[in-house]
Motif scaffolding. Sequence first.
Motif, PDB file in Angstrom:
ATOM      1  N   VAL A 286       0.839  -1.169  -0.226  1.00  0.00           N
ATOM      2  CA  VAL A 286      -0.159  -0.344   0.146  1.00  0.00           C
ATOM      3  C   VAL A 286       0.776   1.234   0.292  1.00  0.00           C
ATOM      4  O   VAL A 286       1.925   1.895   0.748  1.00  0.00           O
ATOM      5  CB  VAL A 286      -0.761  -0.063   1.254  1.00  0.00           C
ATOM      6  N   ASN A 287       0.469   1.700  -1.479  1.00  0.00           N
ATOM      7  CA  ASN A 287       1.918   3.018  -1.502  1.00  0.00           C
ATOM      8  C   ASN A 287       3.023   2.827  -0.843  1.00  0.00           C
ATOM      9  O   ASN A 287       3.456   3.625  -0.063  1.00  0.00           O
ATOM     10  CB  ASN A 287       1.307   4.048  -0.450  1.00  0.00           C
ATOM     11  N   GLY A 288       3.805   1.989  -1.258  1.00  0.00           N
ATOM     12  CA  GLY A 288       5.066   1.091  -1.081  1.00  0.00           C
ATOM     13  C   GLY A 288       5.438   0.165   0.507  1.00  0.00           C
ATOM     14  O   GLY A 288       6.332   0.443   0.434  1.00  0.00           O
ATOM     15  N   ALA A 289       4.426   0.714   1.555  1.00  0.00           N
ATOM     16  CA  ALA A 289       4.315   0.374   2.244  1.00  0.00           C
ATOM     17  C   ALA A 289       3.940  -1.115   2.657  1.00  0.00           C
ATOM     18  O   ALA A 289       2.361  -1.835   1.768  1.00  0.00           O
ATOM     19  CB  ALA A 289       3.617   0.937   3.635  1.00  0.00           C
ATOM     20  N   PRO A 290       4.889  -2.147   2.626  1.00  0.00           N
ATOM     21  CA  PRO A 290       3.919  -3.353   3.092  1.00  0.00           C
ATOM     22  C   PRO A 290       2.653  -4.029   4.103  1.00  0.00           C
ATOM     23  O   PRO A 290       2.857  -3.282   4.956  1.00  0.00           O
ATOM     24  CB  PRO A 290       5.453  -4.296   3.700  1.00  0.00           C
ATOM     25  N   GLY A 291       1.975  -4.545   3.140  1.00  0.00           N
ATOM     26  CA  GLY A 291       0.805  -5.082   4.299  1.00  0.00           C
ATOM     27  C   GLY A 291      -0.708  -6.667   4.049  1.00  0.00           C
ATOM     28  O   GLY A 291       0.332  -7.126   3.485  1.00  0.00           O
ATOM     29  N   MET A 292      -1.247  -6.615   4.574  1.00  0.00           N
ATOM     30  CA  MET A 292      -1.369  -7.527   4.871  1.00  0.00           C
ATOM     31  C   MET A 292      -3.220  -7.291   4.584  1.00  0.00           C
ATOM     32  O   MET A 292      -4.135  -7.098   4.769  1.00  0.00           O
ATOM     33  CB  MET A 292      -1.994  -8.584   6.528  1.00  0.00           C
ATOM     34  N   LEU A 293      -3.705  -8.752   3.630  1.00  0.00           N
ATOM     35  CA  LEU A 293      -5.532  -7.933   3.023  1.00  0.00           C
ATOM     36  C   LEU A 293      -6.037  -9.839   3.896  1.00  0.00           C
ATOM     37  O   LEU A 293      -5.815 -10.576   3.564  1.00  0.00           O
ATOM     38  CB  LEU A 293      -5.202  -7.892   2.208  1.00  0.00           C
ATOM     39  N   LEU A 294      -6.516  -9.268   5.032  1.00  0.00           N
ATOM     40  CA  LEU A 294      -7.158 -10.563   5.371  1.00  0.00           C
ATOM     41  C   LEU A 294      -8.856 -10.752   4.890  1.00  0.00           C
ATOM     42  O   LEU A 294      -9.388 -10.010   5.118  1.00  0.00           O
ATOM     43  CB  LEU A 294      -7.276 -10.395   7.137  1.00  0.00           C
ATOM     44  N   ASN A 295      -8.949 -12.388   4.869  1.00  0.00           N
ATOM     45  CA  ASN A 295     -10.386 -12.054   4.177  1.00  0.00           C
ATOM     46  C   ASN A 295     -11.183 -12.621   5.469  1.00  0.00           C
ATOM     47  O   ASN A 295     -10.985 -13.488   6.000  1.00  0.00           O
ATOM     48  CB  ASN A 295     -10.172 -13.005   2.600  1.00  0.00           C
ATOM     49  N   THR A 296     -11.950 -12.233   5.652  1.00  0.00           N
ATOM     50  CA  THR A 296     -12.759 -12.332   6.927  1.00  0.00           C
ATOM     51  C   THR A 296     -13.794 -13.614   6.906  1.00  0.00           C
ATOM     52  O   THR A 296     -14.387 -13.895   5.906  1.00  0.00           O
ATOM     53  CB  THR A 296     -13.471 -11.402   7.444  1.00  0.00           C
ATOM     54  N   ALA A 297     -13.736 -14.225   8.096  1.00  0.00           N
ATOM     55  CA  ALA A 297     -14.526 -16.036   7.748  1.00  0.00           C
ATOM     56  C   ALA A 297     -16.362 -15.606   8.013  1.00  0.00           C
ATOM     57  O   ALA A 297     -17.135 -16.845   7.947  1.00  0.00           O
ATOM     58  CB  ALA A 297     -13.469 -16.924   7.956  1.00  0.00           C
ATOM     59  N   GLY A 298     -16.068 -15.227   8.570  1.00  0.00           N
ATOM     60  CA  GLY A 298     -17.363 -14.981   9.100  1.00  0.00           C
ATOM     61  C   GLY A 298     -18.995 -14.278   8.908  1.00  0.00           C
ATOM     62  O   GLY A 298     -18.782 -14.045   8.179  1.00  0.00           O
ATOM     63  N   ARG A 299     -19.620 -15.128   8.477  1.00  0.00           N
ATOM     64  CA  ARG A 299     -20.658 -14.901   8.534  1.00  0.00           C
ATOM     65  C   ARG A 299     -21.309 -13.677   8.421  1.00  0.00           C
ATOM     66  O   ARG A 299     -21.876 -13.049   8.161  1.00  0.00           O
ATOM     67  CB  ARG A 299     -21.754 -15.900   8.690  1.00  0.00           C
ATOM     68  N   ARG A 300     -21.086 -13.293   9.528  1.00  0.00           N
ATOM     69  CA  ARG A 300     -21.663 -11.985   9.908  1.00  0.00           C
ATOM     70  C   ARG A 300     -19.711 -10.917  10.665  1.00  0.00           C
ATOM     71  O   ARG A 300     -19.018 -11.487  10.907  1.00  0.00           O
ATOM     72  CB  ARG A 300     -22.039 -11.625  11.901  1.00  0.00           C
TER      73      ARG A 300
END
Lengths: 340, 277
Positions: A286-300
Motif C-alpha cells: 500500500v503506497n510502497g508500504a507492506p501490508g496484509m489483506l485479510l479475508n474474514t470468514a465470519g458470516r457476521r
Amino acid sequence: MPPARSVCRSGWREVGGSIAPEFGVAMASGNRPKRWQPLAIVVTVIVLGLALTAPGRDLWQRFFSSLRIEKPKPVSVTIPGFSGNASTRRLQDAIGGMLADTTNVTLDEKDQPAATPEEASQLAGFAVQLPGKRTDAATLIVTGARTVAMTVNLAQLQTIYREAGNPSASLPPSLNDAKVAIRTAKAVQAKYGHCPVPVANTLQGQIQGPPPPSTDNGDCVVLTETPPVTADIPPGLDMQQLAAIGLELAGMSPNQRQAFQAIFNWQSAMAMPLPRFMRSYDSVTVNGAPGMLLNTAGRRGPTYELIWKQGAIAYSLVGYGSAADALPIASSMTETRKQP
Amino acid sequence: MKNIATIALVTLREAARRKILWTALLAGALLLGIFAIALRLQVVEFQSRAMSPFVRYQVEAGMLMIGLYTCDLLAVVLTILTSIDTLAGEISSGTIQAIATKPISRSQLLMGKFIGFVGMIVVYVVITFNATIAVAYSVTGVLPEHPLHGLLLIIFECIIALSLTFMFGTWFSTLTNGVIVLGLQAVAFMGGWLEQVSGFSQSGHIVTLGIVSSLINPSESLWRRAAYEMQTPLAGSLSFSPFANVSIPSSTAVIYAGVYLCVVLGIAIYHFDARDL
C-alpha cells in the motif's frame, strides 16, 4: 436404680433388638426429652438476628464475599471495533490475561466525535489521512487513550510458555510481581457509507454477535489509524513472543501469524483491532508500504480487513463490500493536515 | 476403633459381594471408551486443519475437563445410589437389629459403614480419575494442572454426598432418602451453573443465589474449585472452557464444606443413636 432412659438404652444394647416393642416405644420416644428443641430455638434466634439487624446483614455479606475468590477485573472496558464490540478483540486483552491474574484500567478516556479531519488530527495528536477515492462524508471519531496496569504472575506465564510449546523459554525470577503498564494512544476512526449499527452491550448482544450485514452495508468502510502502544516492560519479558501467542489465540494459523509479525511489531499489533475469524490472507503493498489483506470468514461482520503500516502509524481498513475495493481505496489516502 | 474397622471391612466386603464397585467400574470404562474415541476424532480433525498447536492444546485441555466432570458426576451418583439403603434399608427390613448388637455401639456401626463406603469411593474415584487423565494424555498429550488437588476435592465432594445419604437415612426410607439427596444434588448443580451464567449477565444476584445453593449443599462448589485448580491458566484467564471460573469458590468455601460434613455426620450419629430401630 438408674434413670428410665438408661435402662431402656442399656436394655436395647444388651439384647440387640429383642426388646419388647411396646417397652421400647414407651421408654424411648415417650419419655425421652426432645434435646433438639433448645438447639433449634438458638439457631432460629441467631439466623433472625443476622437477617434482621444491620451488623448481622453486614456479617452475612462479609461471609458471602469470603466464600468466593475475588473476581479479576476484566481488561476490556471499551473495545473499538469494526462495527461493534463482538466483531473484534484486542491483542492486548489476550496478553493482559496471560501476564497477570488481575489487571487495572488506570486510564480510560471517552471517545470524542470530530467534525472535520483537521479537528480529528488536532485531538489525536497526529496527521490524519483519509482516502481520496471516497468522496462521501466520513463520520470521524477520536477514540480515547487507555492505560492498563498489571502485575506479572511468573508461574502462570511459565505454564503458558510451556503450553505454547516453548518450555525452555528463559524467564528470570525477577519477573514475578514485576509491574507492566501498557498505554494505548488516541486513535482515529473514520466511517464511510451505511455501516451496521453497533451491537448493544447486552447479554443477548454478546451471545448473538452482530447481525449478518445486508446488501445496504456493501458501501461501508471503516478506517482506523492508530499510533503504536507504549509500555513499561520489565527486562526479560519477550513481548514479541507473547504477541505471537496472542495472535494465534485470536485465530491466526502459525503461517499467518509469522507473516503478520514480519510487518507489524508488537507495539503496532497491540493497538490494532483484529478480526475474530479469518479465512485467508494476501501480502500486498500500500503506497510502497507492506501490508496484509485479510479475508474474514465470519458470516457476521465485515468481508475484509486491509492492514498496513506507514511511518509509526498502523492503518486498518475494514469493508463490507468486495475485497477488490480495498487496495484502490487505501492507495488513495492523502494527508489532511500536518501534525501540530 | 477395632469395631469401626470391622464394620468398615464388612461394608467393603458387602459392596464387593453385591458387585457394586465392579458394575460402577464397568460404567466408568464405557464412559472412558467414548471419551477416548471423542478425543481421537478431535485430534484427527485438528490434524486436517492448520491450527496452532497452542490453541489445539487449549481445546484438548477443555475436553479433558469435560471428561473429568463426567467422572465426577458418575462418582457422586454412584455414591448416592449405593449408600441410600445402607441405613434406611437395613432399618426398614430389620436387618439392623441383627447388626447393632453388643459390643458394637450404634455410632461405631454408623462410622464403620461410613468409612467402608469412603474406602470404596476413594478406590473408585482414584481409578476413574487417573484413567481419564491417562486416556487424555495418551491420545492428546494434555495433562491437568494440580491433579492431586482436583482428585482430593472430588473425593471430598463424594464424601459430602455420602454424609447426606447417611444423615437422611437415619430419618427416612430408602426411596425418600434417595429423592432428598438427589434433589439436594440438583440444587447444588443448578446453583453452580447459575454462577457460571452470571459471567455473561454480570448479575450479582445470580452469584448470591449460587452461593446460597452451595451453602445448602456444597458439593458442586467443590467440583468448581477442583476445575479451577486443574484447568490451564490460559483457559482460566481467557474463559476458554465451560468451567472457566467466573465465580471461584475460595478456601473459606472449602473449609465451610468441611464444617458442613462434620455437622451432617454429627447429626447422623446423634439421630441414629437416639432413634428407635
